[in-house]
Design an enzyme around this catalytic site. Structure first.
Site, PDB file in Angstrom:
ATOM      1  N   GLY A  74       0.847  -1.183   0.000  1.00  0.00           N
ATOM      2  CA  GLY A  74       0.000   0.000   0.000  1.00  0.00           C
ATOM      3  C   GLY A  74       0.884   1.234   0.000  1.00  0.00           C
ATOM      4  N   SER A  75       0.293   2.393   0.140  1.00  0.00           N
ATOM      5  CA  SER A  75       1.069   3.627   0.220  1.00  0.00           C
ATOM      6  C   SER A  75       1.724   3.724   1.590  1.00  0.00           C
ATOM      7  CB  SER A  75       0.167   4.839  -0.019  1.00  0.00           C
ATOM      8  OG  SER A  75      -0.635   5.090   1.130  1.00  0.00           O
ATOM      9  N   MET A  76       2.509   4.787   1.801  1.00  0.00           N
ATOM     10  CA  MET A  76       3.179   4.940   3.095  1.00  0.00           C
ATOM     11  C   MET A  76       2.198   5.270   4.212  1.00  0.00           C
ATOM     12  SD  MET A  76       5.173   8.513   2.644  1.00  0.00           S
ATOM     13  CE  MET A  76       4.965   9.290   1.067  1.00  0.00           C
ATOM     14  N   SER A  80      -0.160  -2.801   4.051  1.00  0.00           N
ATOM     15  CA  SER A  80       0.338  -3.695   3.019  1.00  0.00           C
ATOM     16  C   SER A  80      -0.032  -5.091   3.474  1.00  0.00           C
ATOM     17  CB  SER A  80       1.853  -3.569   2.861  1.00  0.00           C
ATOM     18  OG  SER A  80       2.200  -2.285   2.413  1.00  0.00           O
ATOM     19  N   HIS A 100      -0.295  -5.742  -7.630  1.00  0.00           N
ATOM     20  CA  HIS A 100       0.951  -5.570  -6.873  1.00  0.00           C
ATOM     21  C   HIS A 100       0.866  -4.350  -5.970  1.00  0.00           C
ATOM     22  CE1 HIS A 100       2.501  -2.644  -9.946  1.00  0.00           C
ATOM     23  NE2 HIS A 100       3.037  -2.132  -8.869  1.00  0.00           N
ATOM     24  N   GLY A 101      -0.234  -3.633  -6.037  1.00  0.00           N
ATOM     25  CA  GLY A 101      -0.481  -2.476  -5.181  1.00  0.00           C
ATOM     26  C   GLY A 101      -1.864  -1.942  -5.491  1.00  0.00           C
ATOM     27  N   ALA A 102      -2.254  -0.879  -4.788  1.00  0.00           N
ATOM     28  CA  ALA A 102      -3.597  -0.341  -4.964  1.00  0.00           C
ATOM     29  C   ALA A 102      -3.738   0.488  -6.235  1.00  0.00           C
ATOM     30  CB  ALA A 102      -3.978   0.506  -3.747  1.00  0.00           C
ATOM     31  N   GLY A 103      -2.665   1.111  -6.687  1.00  0.00           N
ATOM     32  CA  GLY A 103      -2.712   1.938  -7.888  1.00  0.00           C
ATOM     33  C   GLY A 103      -2.883   3.413  -7.564  1.00  0.00           C
TER      34      GLY A 103
END
Length: 190
Positions: A74-76, A80, A100-103
Protein backbone atom coordinates in the site's frame (compact mmCIF):
# COMPACT_ATOMS: atom_id res chain seq x y z
CA UNK A 1 -3.73 -9.81 12.80
CA UNK A 2 -1.81 -6.58 12.16
CA UNK A 3 1.97 -6.64 12.59
CA UNK A 4 3.93 -3.41 13.12
CA UNK A 5 6.77 -3.04 10.62
CA UNK A 6 9.40 -0.54 9.60
CA UNK A 7 9.46 0.12 5.88
CA UNK A 8 12.50 1.69 4.30
CA UNK A 9 12.26 2.40 0.58
CA UNK A 10 15.49 3.48 -1.06
CA UNK A 11 16.19 4.51 -4.60
CA UNK A 12 19.31 5.67 -6.38
CA UNK A 13 19.84 7.52 -9.62
CA UNK A 14 22.10 4.64 -10.68
CA UNK A 15 19.24 2.14 -10.51
CA UNK A 16 15.78 2.13 -12.04
CA UNK A 17 14.25 0.05 -9.27
CA UNK A 18 13.14 0.73 -5.74
CA UNK A 19 13.98 -1.74 -3.02
CA UNK A 20 12.19 -2.19 0.27
CA UNK A 21 13.48 -3.60 3.53
CA UNK A 22 11.14 -4.69 6.29
CA UNK A 23 12.11 -4.82 9.95
CA UNK A 24 10.04 -5.58 13.02
CA UNK A 25 10.24 -4.15 16.54
CA UNK A 26 8.40 -7.06 18.12
CA UNK A 27 8.57 -10.82 17.89
CA UNK A 28 6.70 -12.06 14.82
CA UNK A 29 5.44 -15.58 14.28
CA UNK A 30 8.07 -17.61 12.37
CA UNK A 31 5.53 -18.45 9.64
CA UNK A 32 6.01 -14.93 8.27
CA UNK A 33 9.63 -15.77 7.40
CA UNK A 34 9.27 -19.35 6.17
CA UNK A 35 9.00 -18.42 2.51
CA UNK A 36 9.80 -15.56 0.21
CA UNK A 37 7.28 -13.50 -1.71
CA UNK A 38 7.31 -11.74 -5.06
CA UNK A 39 6.34 -8.23 -6.14
CA UNK A 40 8.24 -7.26 -9.27
CA UNK A 41 6.79 -4.74 -11.67
CA UNK A 42 7.46 -6.66 -14.88
CA UNK A 43 8.37 -10.33 -15.18
CA UNK A 44 7.60 -13.11 -17.64
CA UNK A 45 6.92 -16.76 -16.84
CA UNK A 46 6.33 -19.77 -19.06
CA UNK A 47 3.09 -21.22 -17.67
CA UNK A 48 0.32 -23.60 -18.65
CA UNK A 49 -3.13 -22.06 -19.05
CA UNK A 50 -6.13 -23.53 -20.90
CA UNK A 51 -3.98 -26.54 -21.86
CA UNK A 52 -1.36 -24.38 -23.61
CA UNK A 53 2.18 -23.30 -22.75
CA UNK A 54 2.05 -19.49 -22.68
CA UNK A 55 4.50 -16.73 -21.79
CA UNK A 56 2.65 -14.65 -19.23
CA UNK A 57 3.98 -11.13 -18.74
CA UNK A 58 2.71 -9.49 -15.58
CA UNK A 59 3.05 -5.71 -15.63
CA UNK A 60 1.68 -4.31 -12.41
CA UNK A 61 0.56 -7.72 -11.23
CA UNK A 62 1.80 -10.38 -8.81
CA UNK A 63 1.62 -14.14 -9.49
CA UNK A 64 -0.84 -15.93 -7.19
CA UNK A 65 -0.77 -19.68 -7.80
CA UNK A 66 -2.40 -21.88 -5.13
CA UNK A 67 -0.19 -21.76 -2.04
CA UNK A 68 2.16 -19.13 -3.53
CA UNK A 69 2.82 -16.13 -1.34
CA UNK A 70 3.07 -12.59 -2.61
CA UNK A 71 3.54 -9.11 -1.20
CA UNK A 72 1.04 -6.37 -2.08
CA UNK A 73 2.15 -2.93 -0.97
CA UNK A 74 0.00 0.00 0.00
CA UNK A 75 1.07 3.63 0.22
CA UNK A 76 3.18 4.94 3.09
CA UNK A 77 -0.09 5.78 4.88
CA UNK A 78 -1.93 2.52 4.30
CA UNK A 79 -1.62 -1.16 5.08
CA UNK A 80 0.34 -3.70 3.02
CA UNK A 81 -0.43 -7.40 2.94
CA UNK A 82 1.15 -10.79 2.41
CA UNK A 83 -1.25 -12.86 0.33
CA UNK A 84 -1.49 -16.45 -0.79
CA UNK A 85 -3.01 -17.66 -4.04
CA UNK A 86 -5.99 -20.03 -3.80
CA UNK A 87 -7.42 -22.63 -6.18
CA UNK A 88 -10.63 -21.16 -7.57
CA UNK A 89 -12.42 -20.33 -10.82
CA UNK A 90 -11.70 -16.63 -10.20
CA UNK A 91 -7.97 -17.35 -9.94
CA UNK A 92 -7.96 -19.39 -13.16
CA UNK A 93 -9.87 -16.66 -15.01
CA UNK A 94 -7.27 -14.09 -13.86
CA UNK A 95 -4.34 -16.27 -15.01
CA UNK A 96 -3.48 -16.77 -11.33
CA UNK A 97 -2.49 -13.13 -10.89
CA UNK A 98 -3.33 -10.43 -8.41
CA UNK A 99 -2.51 -6.73 -7.96
CA UNK A 100 0.95 -5.57 -6.87
CA UNK A 101 -0.48 -2.48 -5.18
CA UNK A 102 -3.60 -0.34 -4.96
CA UNK A 103 -2.71 1.94 -7.89
CA UNK A 104 -2.53 5.68 -8.32
CA UNK A 105 -5.46 8.10 -8.43
CA UNK A 106 -3.21 11.04 -9.36
CA UNK A 107 -0.27 11.20 -11.77
CA UNK A 108 3.17 12.11 -10.47
CA UNK A 109 3.15 15.37 -12.42
CA UNK A 110 -0.27 16.36 -11.05
CA UNK A 111 1.07 15.64 -7.58
CA UNK A 112 4.01 18.01 -7.99
CA UNK A 113 6.73 15.82 -9.53
CA UNK A 114 9.11 17.47 -11.92
CA UNK A 115 12.02 19.90 -11.78
CA UNK A 116 12.38 23.54 -12.67
CA UNK A 117 9.92 24.72 -15.32
CA UNK A 118 8.47 21.18 -15.54
CA UNK A 119 7.32 21.24 -11.89
CA UNK A 120 3.56 21.59 -11.65
CA UNK A 121 1.56 23.20 -8.85
CA UNK A 122 0.21 20.30 -6.81
CA UNK A 123 -3.20 19.96 -5.24
CA UNK A 124 -1.41 17.99 -2.50
CA UNK A 125 0.58 20.11 -0.06
CA UNK A 126 3.49 18.90 2.02
CA UNK A 127 1.40 19.68 5.11
CA UNK A 128 -1.47 17.47 3.88
CA UNK A 129 0.96 14.59 3.36
CA UNK A 130 2.60 15.07 6.77
CA UNK A 131 -0.80 15.25 8.51
CA UNK A 132 -1.85 11.93 6.95
CA UNK A 133 1.43 10.28 7.90
CA UNK A 134 1.22 11.64 11.46
CA UNK A 135 -2.34 10.22 11.80
CA UNK A 136 -0.86 6.80 10.92
CA UNK A 137 2.04 7.31 13.40
CA UNK A 138 4.60 6.81 10.63
CA UNK A 139 8.09 8.32 10.82
CA UNK A 140 8.76 9.90 7.41
CA UNK A 141 12.19 10.77 6.01
CA UNK A 142 12.30 12.42 2.59
CA UNK A 143 9.54 11.84 0.00
CA UNK A 144 7.86 14.28 -2.32
CA UNK A 145 4.14 14.96 -2.56
CA UNK A 146 4.02 12.66 -5.61
CA UNK A 147 4.33 9.76 -3.13
CA UNK A 148 1.70 11.12 -0.72
CA UNK A 149 -1.02 8.65 0.34
CA UNK A 150 -3.47 11.10 -1.27
CA UNK A 151 -2.13 9.96 -4.67
CA UNK A 152 -3.06 6.30 -4.17
CA UNK A 153 -6.21 4.23 -3.90
CA UNK A 154 -6.80 2.54 -0.55
CA UNK A 155 -5.48 -1.03 -0.60
CA UNK A 156 -8.41 -2.56 1.35
CA UNK A 157 -10.80 -1.19 -1.30
CA UNK A 158 -8.77 -2.90 -4.05
CA UNK A 159 -8.40 -6.21 -2.21
CA UNK A 160 -12.19 -6.60 -2.15
CA UNK A 161 -12.04 -7.07 -5.94
CA UNK A 162 -9.48 -9.88 -5.53
CA UNK A 163 -11.63 -11.98 -3.19
CA UNK A 164 -11.86 -15.57 -4.33
CA UNK A 165 -8.44 -15.56 -6.01
CA UNK A 166 -6.21 -14.76 -3.00
CA UNK A 167 -6.26 -15.06 0.77
CA UNK A 168 -4.72 -12.34 2.95
CA UNK A 169 -2.35 -14.04 5.41
CA UNK A 170 -0.80 -11.05 7.17
CA UNK A 171 -1.62 -7.35 7.34
CA UNK A 172 1.33 -4.99 7.80
CA UNK A 173 1.29 -1.40 9.07
CA UNK A 174 4.26 0.88 8.25
CA UNK A 175 6.10 2.54 11.13
CA UNK A 176 8.80 4.38 9.19
CA UNK A 177 9.42 5.34 5.57
CA UNK A 178 12.66 6.75 4.12
CA UNK A 179 12.97 7.72 0.48
CA UNK A 180 14.64 10.30 -1.72
CA UNK A 181 13.48 13.86 -1.11
CA UNK A 182 11.39 15.96 -3.52
CA UNK A 183 14.42 17.72 -5.04
CA UNK A 184 16.44 14.57 -5.75
CA UNK A 185 16.96 14.08 -9.48
CA UNK A 186 16.28 10.56 -10.75
CA UNK A 187 16.99 10.20 -14.50
CA UNK A 188 14.71 7.16 -14.67
CA UNK A 189 11.69 9.14 -13.44
CA UNK A 190 12.38 12.79 -14.39
Amino acid sequence: MIFPWYMIATSSARYSTTSMLWFTKRRVRPSVWRSSSSNCRIEAWLEEHDGQQLWVVRKGATPAFPGQRGFVGGSMGDISVIVEGVDSDEAVQGYRSTVHGAGRVMSRMAAGRGRGKNRKKSTISRQMMEDWIRDWSVELRGAGTDESPHCYKRLPDMLVHQEGSIRVQHTLKPLGVAMAGPDTHDPYLD
